[in-house]
Design a protein around this motif. Sequence first.
Motif, mmCIF file in Angstrom:
data_model
loop_
_atom_site.group_PDB
_atom_site.id
_atom_site.type_symbol
_atom_site.label_atom_id
_atom_site.label_comp_id
_atom_site.label_asym_id
_atom_site.label_seq_id
_atom_site.Cartn_x
_atom_site.Cartn_y
_atom_site.Cartn_z
ATOM 1 N N ALA A 134 0.643 -1.084 0.042
ATOM 2 C CA ALA A 134 0.009 0.003 0.052
ATOM 3 C C ALA A 134 0.882 1.163 0.027
ATOM 4 O O ALA A 134 0.652 2.298 -0.474
ATOM 5 N N VAL A 135 1.832 1.215 0.753
ATOM 6 C CA VAL A 135 2.785 2.496 0.641
ATOM 7 C C VAL A 135 3.363 2.442 -0.769
ATOM 8 O O VAL A 135 3.677 3.644 -1.095
ATOM 9 N N ALA A 136 3.948 1.453 -1.275
ATOM 10 C CA ALA A 136 4.475 1.661 -2.838
ATOM 11 C C ALA A 136 3.472 2.229 -3.621
ATOM 12 O O ALA A 136 3.693 3.051 -4.436
ATOM 13 N N ARG A 137 2.144 1.823 -3.491
ATOM 14 C CA ARG A 137 1.013 2.390 -4.296
ATOM 15 C C ARG A 137 1.070 3.977 -4.186
ATOM 16 O O ARG A 137 0.461 4.830 -4.858
ATOM 17 N N PHE A 138 0.986 4.166 -2.660
ATOM 18 C CA PHE A 138 0.657 5.632 -2.320
ATOM 19 C C PHE A 138 1.988 6.338 -2.994
ATOM 20 O O PHE A 138 1.563 7.496 -3.445
ATOM 21 N N GLU A 139 2.998 6.040 -2.931
ATOM 22 C CA GLU A 139 4.158 6.998 -3.387
ATOM 23 C C GLU A 139 3.815 6.950 -5.076
ATOM 24 O O GLU A 139 4.250 8.013 -5.650
ATOM 25 N N ASP A 140 3.361 5.651 -5.640
ATOM 26 C CA ASP A 140 3.627 5.897 -7.102
ATOM 27 C C ASP A 140 2.180 6.724 -7.422
ATOM 28 O O ASP A 140 2.455 7.511 -8.474
ATOM 29 N N LYS A 141 1.067 6.938 -6.766
ATOM 30 C CA LYS A 141 0.132 7.844 -7.135
ATOM 31 C C LYS A 141 0.337 8.972 -6.719
ATOM 32 O O LYS A 141 0.003 10.010 -7.389
ATOM 33 N N ALA A 168 0.172 2.148 -15.699
ATOM 34 C CA ALA A 168 -1.265 2.183 -15.979
ATOM 35 C C ALA A 168 -2.053 3.947 -15.590
ATOM 36 O O ALA A 168 -2.877 4.022 -16.217
ATOM 37 N N ARG A 169 -0.946 4.478 -14.962
ATOM 38 C CA ARG A 169 -1.593 5.949 -14.538
ATOM 39 C C ARG A 169 -1.070 6.646 -15.974
ATOM 40 O O ARG A 169 -1.709 8.037 -15.869
ATOM 41 N N ILE A 170 -0.585 6.501 -16.922
ATOM 42 C CA ILE A 170 -0.499 7.134 -18.225
ATOM 43 C C ILE A 170 -1.530 6.675 -19.020
ATOM 44 O O ILE A 170 -1.682 5.687 -19.519
ATOM 45 N N SER A 171 -2.701 7.583 -19.417
ATOM 46 C CA SER A 171 -3.795 7.275 -19.898
ATOM 47 C C SER A 171 -3.599 7.779 -21.652
ATOM 48 O O SER A 171 -2.799 8.556 -22.012
ATOM 49 N N GLY A 172 -4.507 6.918 -22.478
ATOM 50 C CA GLY A 172 -4.279 6.931 -23.921
ATOM 51 C C GLY A 172 -2.929 6.701 -24.427
ATOM 52 O O GLY A 172 -2.472 6.063 -23.796
ATOM 53 N N ASN A 173 -2.622 7.649 -25.488
ATOM 54 C CA ASN A 173 -1.608 7.242 -26.184
ATOM 55 C C ASN A 173 -0.369 8.017 -25.779
ATOM 56 O O ASN A 173 0.648 8.258 -26.645
ATOM 57 N N ALA A 174 -0.439 9.128 -24.968
ATOM 58 C CA ALA A 174 0.909 9.932 -24.557
ATOM 59 C C ALA A 174 2.021 9.174 -24.389
ATOM 60 O O ALA A 174 1.832 7.857 -24.070
ATOM 61 N N ASP A 193 6.330 9.565 5.346
ATOM 62 C CA ASP A 193 6.426 11.229 4.912
ATOM 63 C C ASP A 193 7.182 10.857 3.589
ATOM 64 O O ASP A 193 8.254 10.762 3.411
ATOM 65 N N PHE A 194 6.422 11.431 2.547
ATOM 66 C CA PHE A 194 6.923 11.094 1.164
ATOM 67 C C PHE A 194 6.506 12.413 0.285
ATOM 68 O O PHE A 194 5.497 12.898 0.633
ATOM 69 N N GLY A 195 7.413 13.098 -0.320
ATOM 70 C CA GLY A 195 7.085 14.288 -1.391
ATOM 71 C C GLY A 195 7.806 14.141 -2.573
ATOM 72 O O GLY A 195 8.753 13.656 -2.594
#
Length: 196
Positions: free
Chosen positions: A15-22, A129-135, A179-181
Amino acid sequence: TLGGIATVLADRGRAVARFEDKTFFAAAFGGANNDGPTLLETSRQVFNTTDGTKAASGAAISVTTVNAGRAAMRKRTSIDGNLLDIMPAVMLVGPDSELTAQQLLAPIQAQQTSTVNPFSGQMELVVSARISGNAWYLFADPADAPVFVYGFLDGFEAPRVRIEEPFGQQGTALTIEHDFGVGAVDFRGGYKNAGA
């Protein structure tokens, strides 16, 4: 039991890894047209046509369009006007462009010079998967020309787990703090094409 706690902690680690990715993708590719945050140096978003970090019109991944991005990156100059000769090291795409990117970056044993793949082995492919479309995006090696940086609270690079056994209650309470930024630091090491 200890096995149950270990399972919960492993799940929280994911969940932490997903949080950092998001958090990273929301900060790096947010803003108008998903062109990233506005930089103090230029008062423009990271990806824009004025600085040459964004293609004037979207186009599919091809030798020609990727070469245009590579050429734009090579021509970048420092604040004092020196040519930086930046080379792309990473191609970032979404799932919709993954196959095309794989084909472009795959090694081909060409029998004719017209079919040589100039990008074979030149870049690492990253798919999100966070990049949508064809960009699609090109990035320099972060050690050479970072565009985005991330960080943790000093001394707390990993999540902190606090386990409590509340008095007078059965069970255990787990608290995970992290704590991540992330932020943009420069435009010179990146290039965006909105795709087609």
